[in-house]
Motif scaffolding. Structure first.
Motif, short mmCIF file in Angstrom:
data_model
loop_
_atom_site.label_atom_id
_atom_site.label_comp_id
_atom_site.label_asym_id
_atom_site.label_seq_id
_atom_site.Cartn_x
_atom_site.Cartn_y
_atom_site.Cartn_z
N VAL A 37 -17.43 15.45 -22.83
CA VAL A 37 -16.80 15.35 -21.52
C VAL A 37 -16.09 16.64 -21.13
O VAL A 37 -16.05 17.01 -19.95
N ASP A 38 -15.55 17.35 -22.12
CA ASP A 38 -14.80 18.57 -21.82
C ASP A 38 -15.70 19.75 -21.47
O ASP A 38 -15.22 20.78 -20.99
N ASN B 299 -28.58 -0.05 -14.28
CA ASN B 299 -29.78 0.19 -13.50
C ASN B 299 -29.33 0.78 -12.17
O ASN B 299 -28.69 0.09 -11.37
N VAL B 300 -29.65 2.04 -11.95
CA VAL B 300 -29.12 2.78 -10.80
C VAL B 300 -30.24 3.14 -9.83
O VAL B 300 -31.29 3.62 -10.23
N SER B 301 -30.00 2.92 -8.54
CA SER B 301 -30.98 3.32 -7.52
C SER B 301 -30.29 3.91 -6.29
O SER B 301 -30.85 3.93 -5.21
N HIS B 302 -29.08 4.39 -6.47
CA HIS B 302 -28.31 4.93 -5.34
C HIS B 302 -27.95 6.38 -5.62
O HIS B 302 -27.48 6.72 -6.71
N PRO B 303 -28.15 7.29 -4.66
CA PRO B 303 -27.89 8.71 -4.87
C PRO B 303 -26.42 9.04 -5.10
O PRO B 303 -26.09 10.15 -5.52
N LYS B 304 -25.52 8.11 -4.81
CA LYS B 304 -24.10 8.36 -5.05
C LYS B 304 -23.74 8.31 -6.54
O LYS B 304 -22.63 8.65 -6.92
N TYR B 305 -24.71 7.88 -7.38
CA TYR B 305 -24.42 7.86 -8.81
C TYR B 305 -24.42 9.29 -9.34
O TYR B 305 -25.47 9.93 -9.46
N ARG B 306 -23.24 9.80 -9.66
CA ARG B 306 -23.06 11.13 -10.23
C ARG B 306 -21.90 11.08 -11.20
O ARG B 306 -20.83 10.56 -10.88
N CYS B 307 -22.10 11.61 -12.38
CA CYS B 307 -21.02 11.71 -13.38
C CYS B 307 -20.79 13.19 -13.65
O CYS B 307 -21.57 13.84 -14.35
N SER B 308 -19.71 13.71 -13.10
CA SER B 308 -19.40 15.12 -13.21
C SER B 308 -18.18 15.31 -14.10
O SER B 308 -17.20 14.57 -14.01
N SER B 309 -18.24 16.30 -14.98
CA SER B 309 -17.15 16.53 -15.93
C SER B 309 -15.82 16.83 -15.23
O SER B 309 -14.76 16.47 -15.74
N ASP B 310 -15.88 17.46 -14.07
CA ASP B 310 -14.63 17.82 -13.40
C ASP B 310 -13.95 16.64 -12.72
O ASP B 310 -12.84 16.77 -12.19
N ALA B 311 -14.60 15.46 -12.74
CA ALA B 311 -14.01 14.28 -12.11
C ALA B 311 -13.73 13.18 -13.13
O ALA B 311 -13.47 12.04 -12.75
N ARG B 312 -13.77 13.53 -14.42
CA ARG B 312 -13.62 12.50 -15.46
C ARG B 312 -12.24 12.53 -16.07
O ARG B 312 -11.70 13.61 -16.35
#
Length: 290
Positions: free
Chosen positions: A76-77, A26-39
């Motif tokens: 992910v790739d 359950n997310v309510s913070h704008p810092k939640y980001r899942c980016s392929s270049d950081a995985r």
């Protein structure tokens, strides 16, 4: 803020497909980001389903919304980013599963080709319920064995493929009922002389509409479906009885021995007599085409 119930599995066995991580968040913070270049999980695939609120997916030059009842599928790739926006009125609540293995990647390709990177499913659908079952299996029964989890994941993936094919059919409940009514009638009466007009009358719909529905749902025609059931019955009788070939053809709804032989050769590339004798290459009492 975050509230998380999640599980991750780490081992060096790359020979099987299994869970990398799974959980509810359950997310309510704008810092939640899942980016392929950081995985770090190269080669994995991710499924993330929105229970409430909304998220967003940037992929292929597009921004796709992820409202309630929608799920993202990403490899992910492949370049992408999914995230929460602060201006949303409520948190983004979702369940997810991260899977590693070549078979998962292959299935992702199949589903994405049919439906794209965002798919729609109801919360009570088998796909979502089976995902919850995986979470419960880990949470309540404390199952962590990678082989048992691999079985559960593969079952879930098969449900994903099936649901994707069902979604492609895109027909309503009344149409589904008509198709099932037609199929049941054929299974119970294949030995009788059946015409398309008879099937349409039994289903209480126009015969041309029945053909269109059947093609869309089953990728075949009602009469082809009938022919499949007749051949299945003939194959079983050839192996399990000593009835003459002509009698078997008659019992399975074929109007003449010559027509029976012609259709049989189209399916088996041999005559009914040859099939009866050829038990080494075809050691089966029954063969199904459905």
């Amino acid at each position: 803020m975050y509230h998380t119930v999640s599980y991750a599995f780490r081992n060096d066995d790359a020979s099987i497909m299994t869970v990398d991580s799974v959980g509810w968040q359950n997310v309510s913070h704008p810092k939640y980001r899942c980016s392929s270049d950081a995985r770090p999980d190269s080669g994995h695939v991710v499924f993330q389903y929105t229970l409430s609120g909304q998220g967003y997916l940037d992929i292929g030059g597009q921004t796709l919304s992820l409202p309630k009842g929608h799920a993202l599928l990403v490899k992910v790739d492949d370049e992408h980013c999914y995230y929460y926006q602060e201006e949303n009125e409520q948190p983004w609540e979702f369940v997810w599963i991260n899977i590693r293995g070549e078979e998962a990647s292959r299935i992702w390709n199949l589903v994405i080709e049919k439906e794209g990177h965002v798919i729609s499913r109801s919360a009570d659908s088998p796909l979502i319920q089976e995902l919850w079952n995986i979470i419960r299996l880990i949470n309540q029964e404390k199952v962590t064995d990678r082989y048992r989890l691999s079985v559960q994941v593969y079952q879930w993936l098969l449900t994903l493929v099936q649901s994707s094919r069902d979604a492609e059919k895109d027909i309503g409940e009344l149409s589904v009922n008509a198709i099932e009514k037609c199929k049941q009638y054929v299974r119970e009466n294949y030995a009788a002389p059946i015409t398309l007009d008879m099937l349409a009358q039994h289903c209480e719909i126009n015969k041309h509409y029945l053909c269109r529905l059947f093609q869309r749902s089953e990728q075949t025609s009602p009469l082809a479906y009938l022919k499949d059931r007749r051949i299945e019955a003939a194959l079983t009788l050839l192996r399990t009885t000593e009835l003459p070939i002509s009698v078997i053809g008659q019992k399975c709804g074929f109007e003449s021995p010559s027509y029976f032989g012609k259709v049989f050769r189209q399916y088996m590339s041999m005559s009914p007599t040859d099939y009866r004798l050829n038990k080494l290459d075809f050691p089966y009492e029954a063969i199904y085409y459905e």
